[in-house]
Structures are given as C-alpha cells and as structure tokens.
Design a protein around this motif. Structure first.
Motif, PDB file in Angstrom:
ATOM      1  N   LYS A 190       0.813  -1.217   0.000  1.00 20.25           N
ATOM      2  CA  LYS A 190       0.000   0.000   0.000  1.00 20.25           C
ATOM      3  C   LYS A 190       0.853   1.277   0.000  1.00 20.25           C
ATOM      4  CE  LYS A 190      -3.550   2.424   2.697  1.00 20.25           C
ATOM      5  NZ  LYS A 190      -4.441   2.356   3.878  1.00 20.25           N
ATOM      6  N   ASP A 191       1.842   1.333   0.864  1.00 16.56           N
ATOM      7  CA  ASP A 191       2.667   2.547   0.967  1.00 16.56           C
ATOM      8  C   ASP A 191       3.408   2.834  -0.339  1.00 16.56           C
ATOM      9  OD1 ASP A 191       1.829   2.883   3.545  1.00 16.56           O
ATOM     10  OD2 ASP A 191       3.622   1.988   4.471  1.00 16.56           O
TER      11      ASP A 191
ATOM     12  N   CYS B 235       2.452   1.876  -3.280  1.00  9.65           N
ATOM     13  CA  CYS B 235       1.435   2.262  -4.257  1.00  9.65           C
ATOM     14  C   CYS B 235       1.111   3.748  -4.121  1.00  9.65           C
ATOM     15  CB  CYS B 235       0.161   1.428  -4.063  1.00  9.65           C
ATOM     16  SG  CYS B 235      -1.196   1.921  -5.140  1.00  9.65           S
ATOM     17  N   ILE B 236       0.884   4.202  -2.900  1.00  9.05           N
ATOM     18  CA  ILE B 236       0.560   5.612  -2.660  1.00  9.05           C
ATOM     19  C   ILE B 236       1.719   6.512  -3.102  1.00  9.05           C
ATOM     20  CG2 ILE B 236       0.144   7.333  -0.852  1.00  9.05           C
ATOM     21  CD1 ILE B 236      -1.371   5.065   0.668  1.00  9.05           C
TER      22      ILE B 236
ATOM     23  N   CYS C  65       1.716   6.750  -6.861  1.00  9.11           N
ATOM     24  CA  CYS C  65       0.627   7.629  -7.326  1.00  9.11           C
ATOM     25  C   CYS C  65       1.004   9.093  -7.138  1.00  9.11           C
ATOM     26  CB  CYS C  65      -0.664   7.323  -6.563  1.00  9.11           C
ATOM     27  SG  CYS C  65      -1.393   5.719  -6.968  1.00  9.11           S
ATOM     28  N   ASP C  66       1.586   9.411  -5.978  1.00  5.83           N
ATOM     29  CA  ASP C  66       2.019  10.789  -5.698  1.00  5.83           C
ATOM     30  C   ASP C  66       3.086  11.241  -6.694  1.00  5.83           C
ATOM     31  OD1 ASP C  66       0.310  11.019  -3.545  1.00  5.83           O
ATOM     32  OD2 ASP C  66       1.831  10.525  -2.037  1.00  5.83           O
TER      33      ASP C  66
ATOM     34  N   LYS D 265      -5.428   5.861  -5.479  1.00  8.92           N
ATOM     35  CA  LYS D 265      -5.014   6.311  -4.144  1.00  8.92           C
ATOM     36  C   LYS D 265      -6.234   6.501  -3.242  1.00  8.92           C
ATOM     37  CE  LYS D 265      -2.502   9.985  -1.731  1.00  8.92           C
ATOM     38  NZ  LYS D 265      -1.751  11.256  -1.857  1.00  8.92           N
TER      39      LYS D 265
ATOM     40  N   ALA E 269      -6.476   6.630   1.155  1.00 10.61           N
ATOM     41  CA  ALA E 269      -5.465   7.650   1.449  1.00 10.61           C
ATOM     42  C   ALA E 269      -5.997   9.030   1.059  1.00 10.61           C
ATOM     43  CB  ALA E 269      -4.177   7.354   0.687  1.00 10.61           C
TER      44      ALA E 269
END
Length: 260
Positions: free
Chosen positions: A150-151, A153-154, A157-158, A177, A182
């Motif tokens: 998850k981290d 992935c975020i 995306c950022d 996201k 998030a």
C-alpha cells in the motif's frame, strides 16, 4: 499497385481498418520494398485482429532488413499475441541491451506467459530506473496495490501526479489512491476536479455537435423537399403543347354521343 497502397494509407488514416485490410489481403506484397507501406498494412491487419497476416507481413519486412528496431518490437508484440512465446523470446534476445523498450517487451512477454505479480513489479521497477513512462508507472502502482504494498502504491501515485500533473493515468492514479483510503493533497483534489470538469465539457461539446449535425441534416432534407416541390409545381404549370392539345381534342371527338 501504387494507387491501392495510397488507398490503404488513406483508409488507415480514417481508421477504416476493415476496408483497408480487405484491399491489402487481395494484393501481392512480395515485391514491395516501401517500409512505410508495409508498416501501414501491418498496423491495419493488427487493428482488425488478423495477427497471422500481420506476422507474415512483418516477417517479410524483417527478411528484407526493413523497419529496424521498431519492426523487431512490433513483430515481438504480434508473436506474443499469437502466444508464440519461443519466437517472441528469440526476437527479444536480439534487441540491443541499450534499448529501453526491451523492458516493456519483456514485461508484456512475461505477463502473457503468466509470470507472478512480484516478478512483473521487478521488471517495471527496472524500466522506471531507465525511463519515465506514465502508463507503466500507473501499472506499477496497480501491481503494488495487488501485492499488498500500500505505501509503495501511494508513493507511486504521488510521484506520477507530481511529474505529469494531468492526463488519464494521473487521473486513474488519484482514483487508485482514493480507493486505498489515502487522503489526496489539495493539488491532487484539483487534478480530479479538473478532470471531471473537462469530461463534462467534452460531453457537452459532443451533445452540441450532435444537435448541430441533426439540424444540418434537417435543413438539407427541407432543401431537397423544397427543390422537389418546385419541380412538381413547374411540371404542373407547364403550358400544353400543340400536339398535346390536338390529341385531347381527338379523344373528345371520339367519345360516343348520348342519344336524347
């Protein structure tokens, strides 16, 4: 021959792939050495799903040393679509080690062969170290999500939003996201809002253009009907010719007279 090739190119430009492919299928390409013409036909055949025809045309060009690395890439893609993985792998191995498109071909090949998501992540991470590509950065973010990272992935995306700021893959990454729960930054919220507004404007523009086309069609129909009516009126108001008048009188005289 040249006229038909030009016709195929024009149809391909209009995305009339079926018509273009039908013409191409009737032609003999063994003497054609024009790479642009062969490339157009390969793309047309691929677009209509005729991968075997596309493969054969690509091999024809390959055997004539046409197309360079673009042809090798395309032929490998087609081999993968035909599930001819050994041939695809052989072509992949012939590509230059310095050609970054190798990573994407290898990714497509391994994905088609059923590689694990973790292996696909490694391939795209290697590619990202050599090339910034929004489509595959988004695919990497999706793979992170699928593999429970998850981290990462975020973060992906950022990074995508920061680098490109708008576009379909930026929009999708923001939705990804959000789907992970998030919070979006102010800039990222604006990206999504702008995307929604643009989509609404595009749909509104399509509606307006559709109504304009309908009105234009109605005006044309009215013009046709008016022109036909004018022709009918002219025909009805035409003076009789002497021959027509004489024939009418003869017909009148020939009628039997009623006896009183």
């Amino acid at each position: 021959m040249n006229l038909k090739i030009e016709q195929i190119k024009q149809l391909a430009a209009k995305k009339s792939y079926k018509e273009a492919a039908a013409i191409a299928k009737e032609m003999s390409w063994h003497k054609v050495k024009d790479w642009n013409a062969l490339a157009t036909v390969i793309n047309v055949q691929e677009a209509v799903g005729d991968y075997e025809e596309a493969r054969d045309m690509a091999i024809l060009a390959y055997n004539r040393n046409l197309g360079g690395r673009k042809l090798v890439y395309k032929l490998t893609e087609i081999m993968i679509k035909l599930k001819q993985f050994d041939d695809a792998d052989g072509l992949y191995e012939r590509m230059s080690q310095h050609d970054v498109s190798r990573y994407i071909l290898y990714y497509i090949l391994r994905k088609a062969e059923g590689a694990s998501d973790n292996e696909l992540v490694e391939i795209l991470e290697d590619y990202k170290n050599h090339e910034i590509d929004e489509k595959y950065m988004y695919e990497l973010a999706c793979l992170y999500a699928k593999t429970g990272r998850k981290d990462e992935c975020i973060k992906a995306c950022d990074e995508l939003a920061l680098l490109f700021q708008d576009g379909i893959y930026v929009e999708k990454s923001m939705e990804l996201k959000q789907g992970l729960g998030a919070p979006l930054t102010t800039m990222q919220i604006k990206i999504l809002d702008d995307a929604k507004l643009k989509k609404h404007d595009d749909e509104k523009t399509k509606e307006i253009m559709f109504e304009q086309q309908k009105e234009l069609a109605r005006i044309r129909q009215d013009d046709i009907e008016e022109a036909l009516k004018e022709d009918d009126d002219k025909e009805a108001g035409k003076p009789e010719t002497e021959a027509e008048s004489s024939d009418d009188k003869k017909a009148e005289q020939a009628k039997p007279q009623m006896q009183s």
